[in-house]
Design a protein around this motif. Structure first.
Motif, mmCIF file in Angstrom:
data_model
loop_
_atom_site.group_PDB
_atom_site.id
_atom_site.type_symbol
_atom_site.label_atom_id
_atom_site.label_comp_id
_atom_site.label_asym_id
_atom_site.label_seq_id
_atom_site.Cartn_x
_atom_site.Cartn_y
_atom_site.Cartn_z
ATOM 1 N N CYS A 67 0.849 -1.199 0.000
ATOM 2 C CA CYS A 67 0.000 0.000 0.000
ATOM 3 C C CYS A 67 0.886 1.252 0.000
ATOM 4 O O CYS A 67 1.839 1.351 0.776
ATOM 5 C CB CYS A 67 -0.885 -0.007 1.245
ATOM 6 S SG CYS A 67 -1.769 -1.576 1.462
ATOM 7 N N GLU A 167 -13.806 3.139 -6.273
ATOM 8 C CA GLU A 167 -12.895 2.275 -7.038
ATOM 9 C C GLU A 167 -11.614 2.997 -7.496
ATOM 10 O O GLU A 167 -10.504 2.529 -7.242
ATOM 11 C CB GLU A 167 -13.670 1.727 -8.238
ATOM 12 C CG GLU A 167 -13.047 0.531 -8.897
ATOM 13 C CD GLU A 167 -13.164 -0.742 -8.054
ATOM 14 O OE1 GLU A 167 -12.109 -1.317 -7.751
ATOM 15 O OE2 GLU A 167 -14.302 -1.144 -7.710
ATOM 16 N N ASP A 168 -11.765 4.143 -8.188
ATOM 17 C CA ASP A 168 -10.579 4.826 -8.736
ATOM 18 C C ASP A 168 -9.647 5.308 -7.635
ATOM 19 O O ASP A 168 -8.426 5.249 -7.772
ATOM 20 C CB ASP A 168 -10.997 6.046 -9.570
ATOM 21 C CG ASP A 168 -11.635 5.624 -10.875
ATOM 22 O OD1 ASP A 168 -11.579 4.412 -11.197
ATOM 23 O OD2 ASP A 168 -12.198 6.494 -11.568
ATOM 24 N N TYR A 170 -9.366 3.998 -4.670
ATOM 25 C CA TYR A 170 -8.723 2.806 -4.099
ATOM 26 C C TYR A 170 -7.509 2.418 -4.929
ATOM 27 O O TYR A 170 -6.428 2.116 -4.395
ATOM 28 C CB TYR A 170 -9.729 1.648 -4.033
ATOM 29 C CG TYR A 170 -9.280 0.497 -3.148
ATOM 30 C CD1 TYR A 170 -9.607 0.459 -1.793
ATOM 31 C CD2 TYR A 170 -8.518 -0.549 -3.658
ATOM 32 C CE1 TYR A 170 -9.187 -0.587 -0.977
ATOM 33 C CE2 TYR A 170 -8.093 -1.595 -2.853
ATOM 34 C CZ TYR A 170 -8.436 -1.605 -1.513
ATOM 35 O OH TYR A 170 -8.014 -2.649 -0.707
ATOM 36 N N LYS A 171 -7.665 2.469 -6.243
ATOM 37 C CA LYS A 171 -6.562 2.114 -7.148
ATOM 38 C C LYS A 171 -5.388 3.076 -7.011
ATOM 39 O O LYS A 171 -4.239 2.701 -7.225
ATOM 40 C CB LYS A 171 -7.042 2.140 -8.599
ATOM 41 C CG LYS A 171 -7.833 0.908 -9.009
ATOM 42 C CD LYS A 171 -7.852 0.820 -10.533
ATOM 43 C CE LYS A 171 -8.770 -0.255 -11.089
ATOM 44 N NZ LYS A 171 -9.061 -1.372 -10.222
ATOM 45 N N SER A 172 -5.660 4.313 -6.673
ATOM 46 C CA SER A 172 -4.574 5.281 -6.564
ATOM 47 C C SER A 172 -3.827 5.165 -5.221
ATOM 48 O O SER A 172 -2.767 5.756 -5.046
ATOM 49 C CB SER A 172 -5.101 6.708 -6.773
ATOM 50 O OG SER A 172 -5.832 7.129 -5.642
ATOM 51 N N HIS A 174 -3.358 1.954 -3.836
ATOM 52 C CA HIS A 174 -2.876 0.571 -3.722
ATOM 53 C C HIS A 174 -2.341 0.068 -5.055
ATOM 54 O O HIS A 174 -2.807 0.492 -6.107
ATOM 55 C CB HIS A 174 -4.032 -0.350 -3.282
ATOM 56 C CG HIS A 174 -4.666 0.030 -1.989
ATOM 57 N ND1 HIS A 174 -5.838 0.752 -1.918
ATOM 58 C CD2 HIS A 174 -4.278 -0.189 -0.715
ATOM 59 C CE1 HIS A 174 -6.144 0.953 -0.641
ATOM 60 N NE2 HIS A 174 -5.214 0.399 0.104
ATOM 61 N N PRO A 175 -1.416 -0.881 -5.009
ATOM 62 C CA PRO A 175 -0.963 -1.508 -6.263
ATOM 63 C C PRO A 175 -2.101 -2.316 -6.894
ATOM 64 O O PRO A 175 -3.080 -2.645 -6.226
ATOM 65 C CB PRO A 175 0.179 -2.422 -5.814
ATOM 66 C CG PRO A 175 0.062 -2.568 -4.348
ATOM 67 C CD PRO A 175 -0.734 -1.435 -3.825
ATOM 68 N N LYS A 176 -1.913 -2.637 -8.171
ATOM 69 C CA LYS A 176 -3.064 -3.139 -8.938
ATOM 70 C C LYS A 176 -3.593 -4.486 -8.474
ATOM 71 O O LYS A 176 -4.751 -4.806 -8.719
ATOM 72 C CB LYS A 176 -2.751 -3.172 -10.444
ATOM 73 C CG LYS A 176 -1.604 -4.073 -10.831
ATOM 74 C CD LYS A 176 -1.454 -4.061 -12.361
ATOM 75 C CE LYS A 176 -0.296 -4.915 -12.834
ATOM 76 N NZ LYS A 176 0.960 -4.806 -12.052
ATOM 77 N N GLU A 177 -2.769 -5.260 -7.746
ATOM 78 C CA GLU A 177 -3.288 -6.560 -7.280
ATOM 79 C C GLU A 177 -4.270 -6.424 -6.103
ATOM 80 O O GLU A 177 -4.927 -7.382 -5.730
ATOM 81 C CB GLU A 177 -2.139 -7.516 -6.923
ATOM 82 C CG GLU A 177 -1.234 -7.089 -5.784
ATOM 83 C CD GLU A 177 -0.066 -6.198 -6.228
ATOM 84 O OE1 GLU A 177 -0.098 -5.672 -7.371
ATOM 85 O OE2 GLU A 177 0.868 -6.004 -5.424
ATOM 86 N N LEU A 179 -7.752 -5.073 -4.633
ATOM 87 C CA LEU A 179 -9.031 -4.700 -5.228
ATOM 88 C C LEU A 179 -10.050 -4.308 -4.174
ATOM 89 O O LEU A 179 -10.233 -5.011 -3.175
ATOM 90 C CB LEU A 179 -9.586 -5.888 -6.026
ATOM 91 C CG LEU A 179 -8.713 -6.396 -7.184
ATOM 92 C CD1 LEU A 179 -9.268 -7.692 -7.744
ATOM 93 C CD2 LEU A 179 -8.624 -5.316 -8.274
#
Ligand code: 5AD
Length: 346
Positions: A67, A167-168, A170-172, A174-177, A179
């Motif tokens: 993270c 969602e977006d 969260y992606k910013s 955390h790394p892409k794995e 969810l």
């Protein structure tokens, strides 16, 4: 102020747009006061002036996750890693029990060494030794089967912050794995298994907008968790977010009041991050609707190493000092630390 009154009347139907308007009032003195007064009134109706304590045992700072905000992320090669043995963990419980703690929180990074089998063994030993205590786990994302095994072994509660319900965003963070869908499923699994569940988020995490916070509030209203942990984001020097701005204490306090009103029975900690961002942060949190504090029971030698963010408080003091100090601080503002499991009240 219109949105404050509307919120007090209709918090169960409040829309995203209304939440955004409400959050814009976090700097408005009259709004802050009106919400805090109402939050404290509700808190006293449900929990009186009791402040529940949780003995936090940070048993491992190994973590397989990465993270972007967190000091114990896998990629931080400067973190010196430790894990406590079962005996050391039990010694923390013994120390805590003698000090009046009746809830122990086992918190750690997602450490593969601590297999389900080891966690189950640990839960059984703690619950056998302290049958009158609640046991909370805070060890991240696991399968339904693992959560079931922990529950059957005797775990009572589980903390897993959702971090952000968008969602977006969260992606910013955390790394892409990692969810958001998985995180949310974990929270619903935990609820289904009968845990008292805690979700939550950082206030002022990089890129966070009022819209994101409104989504967090909608998500929490839907989830109906028994606990919500929020604290300001505080940058850690060895993370990708080292140079980002810290979150606002004022907005955190405002959100604590909003959460108390939205979820009247919720167990709401005045967090260590809040106490780190402001030396009187934990008292301020209690005075706007929080009802829990989580002193550290970890061995003093390990405290500094469990560094999620910079300048974390209470890393030097023994558990006894920290309970005593807090006790006095709470009495000074008209509340009392109690020796109690501090369960959720329906
Ligand atoms: N600032 C504030 N809180 C943090 N956490 C992790 N890193 C930070 C930070 N830099 C919080 C996360 C996590 C919890 C254990 O600590 O929300 O879920």
């Amino acid at each position: 102020m219109e949105y404050v009154e509307r919120f007090l009347e209709h918090s169960a139907e409040f829309t995203k747009e209304e939440f955004i308007e409400l959050l814009k009032l976090a700097g408005n003195e009259a709004a802050v006061k009106r919400l805090a007064d109402e939050a404290v009134r509700i808190r006293k109706e449900v929990y009186g002036t009791a402040v529940f304590i949780r003995g936090l045992i940070e048993f491992t700072n190994y973590c397989k996750n990465d993270c972007y905000y967190c000091g114990i992320r896998r990629s931080n090669k400067n973190a010196s890693r430790y894990r406590l043995s079962e005996e050391e963990i039990l010694a923390c419980c013994a120390n805590g029990y003698a000090l009046g703690f009746r809830t122990f929180v086992l918190q750690g990074g997602e450490d593969p060494y601590y297999t389900d089998e080891r966690i189950v063994g640990l839960i059984r030993r703690i619950k056998a030794a302290y049958p009158d205590c609640a046991l909370t786990l805070s060890i991240g994302e696991k399968s339904y089967e693992s959560y079931r095994a922990f529950r059957e072994a005797g775990a009572d509660r589980y903390l897993l912050r959702h971090e952000t319900a968008t969602e977006d965003h969260y992606k910013s963070l955390h790394p892409k794995e990692m969810l958001l869908t998985v995180r949310k499923k974990c929270l619903y699994d935990l609820k289904e298994l009968g845990y008292q569940v805690g979700a939550g988020f950082m206030v002022g995490s990089p890129g966070q907008t009022l819209e994101h916070l409104a989504e967090d509030l909608l998500f929490l209203r839907k989830l109906q968790p028994q606990m919500v942990g929020i604290g300001p984001f505080i940058p850690h020097h060895d993370t990708p977010f080292a140079d980002e701005q810290a979150g606002s204490v004022q907005l955190t306090l405002f959100l604590l009041s909003v959460l108390r009103i939205l979820l009247p029975h919720v167990l709401l900690p005045a967090t260590t991050a809040l106490g780190t961002a402001d030396t009187a942060g934990r008292e301020k949190g209690i005075l706007v609707g929080a009802n829990v504090v989580m002193p550290n029971l970890s061995p003093v030698e390990n405290r500094k190493l469990y560094e999620l963010y910079d300048n974390k408080i209470c890393t030097g003091e023994e558990a006894a000092e920290s309970r005593e100090g807090l006790s006095r601080r709470m009495e000074a503002i008209g509340y009392e630390l109690v020796t109690d499991r501090g369960d959720y009240r329906e």
